[in-house]
Enzyme design. Structure first.
Site, mmCIF file in Angstrom:
data_model
loop_
_atom_site.group_PDB
_atom_site.id
_atom_site.type_symbol
_atom_site.label_atom_id
_atom_site.label_comp_id
_atom_site.label_asym_id
_atom_site.label_seq_id
_atom_site.Cartn_x
_atom_site.Cartn_y
_atom_site.Cartn_z
ATOM 1 N N ASN A 1 -41.752 22.828 -1.077
ATOM 2 C CA ASN A 1 -42.159 22.102 -2.283
ATOM 3 C C ASN A 1 -42.245 23.003 -3.516
ATOM 4 O O ASN A 1 -42.864 22.637 -4.508
ATOM 5 C CB ASN A 1 -43.504 21.396 -2.067
ATOM 6 C CG ASN A 1 -43.446 20.391 -0.939
ATOM 7 O OD1 ASN A 1 -42.601 19.518 -0.931
ATOM 8 N ND2 ASN A 1 -44.331 20.537 0.039
ATOM 9 N N GLU B 1 -43.462 15.606 -14.830
ATOM 10 C CA GLU B 1 -42.546 15.651 -13.691
ATOM 11 C C GLU B 1 -42.406 14.263 -13.063
ATOM 12 O O GLU B 1 -43.384 13.533 -12.915
ATOM 13 C CB GLU B 1 -43.044 16.650 -12.651
ATOM 14 C CG GLU B 1 -43.146 18.071 -13.190
ATOM 15 C CD GLU B 1 -43.448 19.083 -12.103
ATOM 16 O OE1 GLU B 1 -43.547 18.683 -10.926
ATOM 17 O OE2 GLU B 1 -43.588 20.273 -12.432
ATOM 18 N N GLU C 1 -46.558 14.423 -11.829
ATOM 19 C CA GLU C 1 -47.690 15.129 -12.422
ATOM 20 C C GLU C 1 -47.301 15.601 -13.810
ATOM 21 O O GLU C 1 -46.124 15.587 -14.182
ATOM 22 C CB GLU C 1 -48.116 16.331 -11.574
ATOM 23 C CG GLU C 1 -47.061 17.425 -11.483
ATOM 24 C CD GLU C 1 -47.506 18.588 -10.611
ATOM 25 O OE1 GLU C 1 -48.608 18.526 -10.051
ATOM 26 O OE2 GLU C 1 -46.734 19.549 -10.490
ATOM 27 N N PHE D 1 -36.262 29.822 5.039
ATOM 28 C CA PHE D 1 -35.725 29.802 3.675
ATOM 29 C C PHE D 1 -36.505 30.702 2.725
ATOM 30 O O PHE D 1 -36.303 30.634 1.519
ATOM 31 C CB PHE D 1 -35.677 28.374 3.116
ATOM 32 C CG PHE D 1 -34.804 27.447 3.913
ATOM 33 C CD1 PHE D 1 -33.445 27.663 4.006
ATOM 34 C CD2 PHE D 1 -35.353 26.367 4.599
ATOM 35 C CE1 PHE D 1 -32.629 26.830 4.752
ATOM 36 C CE2 PHE D 1 -34.555 25.532 5.342
ATOM 37 C CZ PHE D 1 -33.196 25.755 5.430
ATOM 38 N N GLU E 1 -50.087 10.046 -1.025
ATOM 39 C CA GLU E 1 -49.116 9.147 -1.635
ATOM 40 C C GLU E 1 -47.993 8.855 -0.648
ATOM 41 O O GLU E 1 -47.779 9.593 0.311
ATOM 42 C CB GLU E 1 -48.498 9.791 -2.885
ATOM 43 C CG GLU E 1 -49.455 10.043 -4.012
ATOM 44 C CD GLU E 1 -48.796 10.781 -5.159
ATOM 45 O OE1 GLU E 1 -49.300 10.671 -6.281
ATOM 46 O OE2 GLU E 1 -47.769 11.457 -4.933
ATOM 47 N N ASN F 1 -47.866 19.016 -16.261
ATOM 48 C CA ASN F 1 -48.340 20.390 -16.370
ATOM 49 C C ASN F 1 -48.635 20.688 -17.826
ATOM 50 O O ASN F 1 -47.749 20.592 -18.679
ATOM 51 C CB ASN F 1 -47.295 21.365 -15.828
ATOM 52 C CG ASN F 1 -47.180 21.258 -14.319
ATOM 53 O OD1 ASN F 1 -48.106 21.591 -13.596
ATOM 54 N ND2 ASN F 1 -46.051 20.767 -13.845
ATOM 55 N N LYS G 1 -54.850 15.656 -10.346
ATOM 56 C CA LYS G 1 -53.796 14.697 -9.992
ATOM 57 C C LYS G 1 -54.325 13.282 -9.828
ATOM 58 O O LYS G 1 -53.618 12.300 -10.083
ATOM 59 C CB LYS G 1 -53.088 15.155 -8.717
ATOM 60 C CG LYS G 1 -52.139 16.336 -8.929
ATOM 61 C CD LYS G 1 -51.407 16.681 -7.652
ATOM 62 C CE LYS G 1 -50.278 17.680 -7.908
ATOM 63 N NZ LYS G 1 -50.739 18.936 -8.469
#
Length: 569
Positions: A158, A198, A211, A271, A114, A213, A30
């Site tokens: 996430n 993304e 990022e 969740f 970030e 992939n 990254k």
């Protein structure tokens, strides 16, 4: 190891179906990918572009950027090694957990920080690039396409839960700008094959690179549905050295596609905390039109603590969004999963929620819609009557079946002419008197002074039961029952526990002693199976409410277990 393996394959004349090692290394990191994106004039999120050395430096950098910040693993993906921090204390804790998860999942504990984009949408652009000559040659002059976007904003921890294509949010101008930047980045690293870039998009449609992939994403089927392209076939053609068969103008947006990630998780705990066990019964809803299921399991498979808890990807397609969502609702109702907890109830609630239907979504959708956690479907009065009537009809159908043997009454000389039943049904905190009368294959059920007509084939051996209640078709699943009248029914995606007794049995039940609930106030019990990777206390320690006791790792995610009250260990 992967890079070394690919290099060895190349030296032996074996072609890898996917990008070359340079692109994988550059985009898999990254920190490096963000620097490359900046050089390619791609919008990036403000932040620190180097490696964060320790927790103290993390705090210093976070203060310079300004809270809130996102701490993430440089080699990460899939939501692992990521934490949001709103203050110094959360930054220190986030640095610790993110580095540990990164080391466990990726063998690389490097982190970057970030600025956290508050209330964003998570949108991806599928790109496909072709090197027009063989990859073994040095000259790499390529062609590139962007294959439209995927909306991936519905997330927990996430990690994506529901995806769709196209996005309800993007206009043609923003779509084109994002696509062109995605292609520019891919060309900058001489990318070949299919890959995914993304972005995060804010409410003003400003977008930022997140990022890239260097592979097919889990959600690639929705792109295939709306473009008509077989991405795996395109990857094979690229690897063989063929040029792309399409131009950018050839890439359409036809219809709408939705994907739900079906997980072995308990959605009522944060969740979705992982669930393990054996799939005792498993049936995919492939009989529903325009449904695709990508899975790697079957009935009898074991779900363990060592791998990601995903069971399958469930995809539906329609000529428009409403049609795709309606088919997804039907597919979820017809999906049979027994033996492990699963998140179908959450998925179904998300896709029918008014905010989601309107397209008013962001990565904060779940905590905003369910601030106190997910509780399952909340029945309306009409739906409650439907469930009670269905449960009562099932009970009577079961009683009638038990009187027969291979379709013949057990005792021919004692045929039962009974056609009405008085029942008492407990649902939640309520107890409801219900009258049932039989008319052919239908039952007339009186609930709350209202009569409902319930019709079905009453195939009680089937895991799925199609029931029509006053003209409304419902697909239900009866998951369990016992001799005490307890039964569990999956209705509108949520499992409801009921107790069904005859009127006489209900009157006598008050004499039955109830088992006292276990007092767990002094016990710290893990909400999921996993490995204890750290213990922060010892016997004799005094702890305060909220203090960390231990850390549990399950499916590569670390969770801090805290004390529920002040006391001594």
């Amino acid at each position: 190891k992967v890079i070394s393996s690919l290099s060895l394959q190349a030296s032996e004349g074996v072609t890898f179906i996917g990008p070359d090692t340079h692109a994988i290394q550059a985009m898999g990191d990254k920190i490096e990918s963000k620097l490359l994106a900046k050089n390619a004039k791609v919008n990036t999120i403000p932040g620190f572009d180097g490696v964060v050395k320790d927790a103290d430096e993390a705090v210093r950098i976070a203060r310079e950027i300004g809270y809130p910040v996102m701490i993430k693993a440089s080699a990460g993906g899939g939501g692992k090694g990521m934490r949001i921090a709103w203050d110094d204390e959360e930054t220190r804790e986030g640095f610790r957990f993110s580095s540990q998860e990164a080391a466990s999942s990726f063998g690389d504990d490097r982190l970057l920080i970030e600025k956290f984009i508050d209330n964003p949408r998570h949108i991806e652009i599928q790109v496909c690039i072709i090197i027009t000559i063989y990859l073994v040659l040095a000259d790499k002059h390529g062609n590139a396409l962007w294959l439209n976007e995927r909306e991936c904003s519905i997330q927990r921890r996430n990690q994506k839960v529901v995806e769709e294509a196209p996005s309800t949010f993007l206009d043609p101008e923003t779509r084109r700008a994002m696509g062109e930047q995605a292609v520019a980045l891919a060309k900058a690293v001489k990318y070949s094959s299919a890959g995914t870039v993304e972005f995060l998009v804010d409410s003003s449609k400003n977008f930022y690179f997140l990022e890239m992939n260097t592979r097919l994403q889990v959600e690639h089927p929705v792109t295939e549905c709306i473009t008509g392209l077989d991405l795996v076939q395109e990857m094979i053609r690229v690897a063989k050295g063929y040029p792309l068969r399409h131009k950018q103008a050839d890439i359409p947006i036809n219809g709408w596609a939705v994907e739900c990630r079906v997980y072995a998780e308990d959605p009522y705990k944060s969740f979705g905390l992982p669930s393990i066990g054996k799939l005792s019964q498993y049936q995919e809803p492939l009989h529903v039109p325009s449904v695709r299921v990508d899975s790697g399991i079957q009935q009898g498979s074991d779900i363990s603590i060592y791998y990601d808890p995903m069971i399958s990807k469930l995809i539906t397609y329609g000529s428009n969004r409403a049609e795709a969502l309606k088919r997804m609702e039907e597919a979820l109702d017809n999906y049979v999963i027994r033996g492990v907890a699963h998140n179908i109830s959450l998925l179904r609630e998300v896709i029918i929620h008014p905010r989601f239907v309107k397209g008013d979504i962001s990565t904060k959708f779940l905590p905003e819609v369910y601030p106190d956690g997910f509780k399952g479907h909340k029945l309306t009065d009409f739906e409650r009557r439907e469930l009670l009537a269905t449960a009562a009809s099932l009970y009577v159908a079961e009683q009638l079946r038990s009187q027969r043997f291979l379709g013949t009454p057990r005792i021919p000389i004692a045929k039962s002419k009974r056609s009405s039943w008085e029942l008492s049904v407990r649902l939640g905190d309520g107890i409801y008197p219900i009258a049932v009368s039989k008319d052919g294959t239908s039952f007339s059920v009186e609930v709350d002074g209202m009569k409902l007509n319930v019709t079905s084939e009453w195939n009680l051996a089937s895991p799925l039961l199609s029931v029509t209640i006053d003209g409304t078709q419902r697909t239900i699943q009866r998951l369990s029952r016992n001799a005490s009248g307890d039964t569990s029914i999956q209705f509108l995606g949520t499992v409801y526990k009921l107790q069904i007794l005859t009127k006489v049995a209900a009157e006598l039940s008050k004499y039955m002693p109830e088992k006292a609930a276990e007092d767990t106030s002094s016990i710290l019990r893990s909400p999921m199976p996993g490995a204890v990777v750290a213990v922060s206390v010892k016997p004799g320690d005094t702890v305060s409410e909220g203090q960390e006791i231990c850390v549990i790792e399950a499916m590569k995610m670390q969770n801090s277990m805290i004390a529920a009250k002040t006391g001594k260990v």
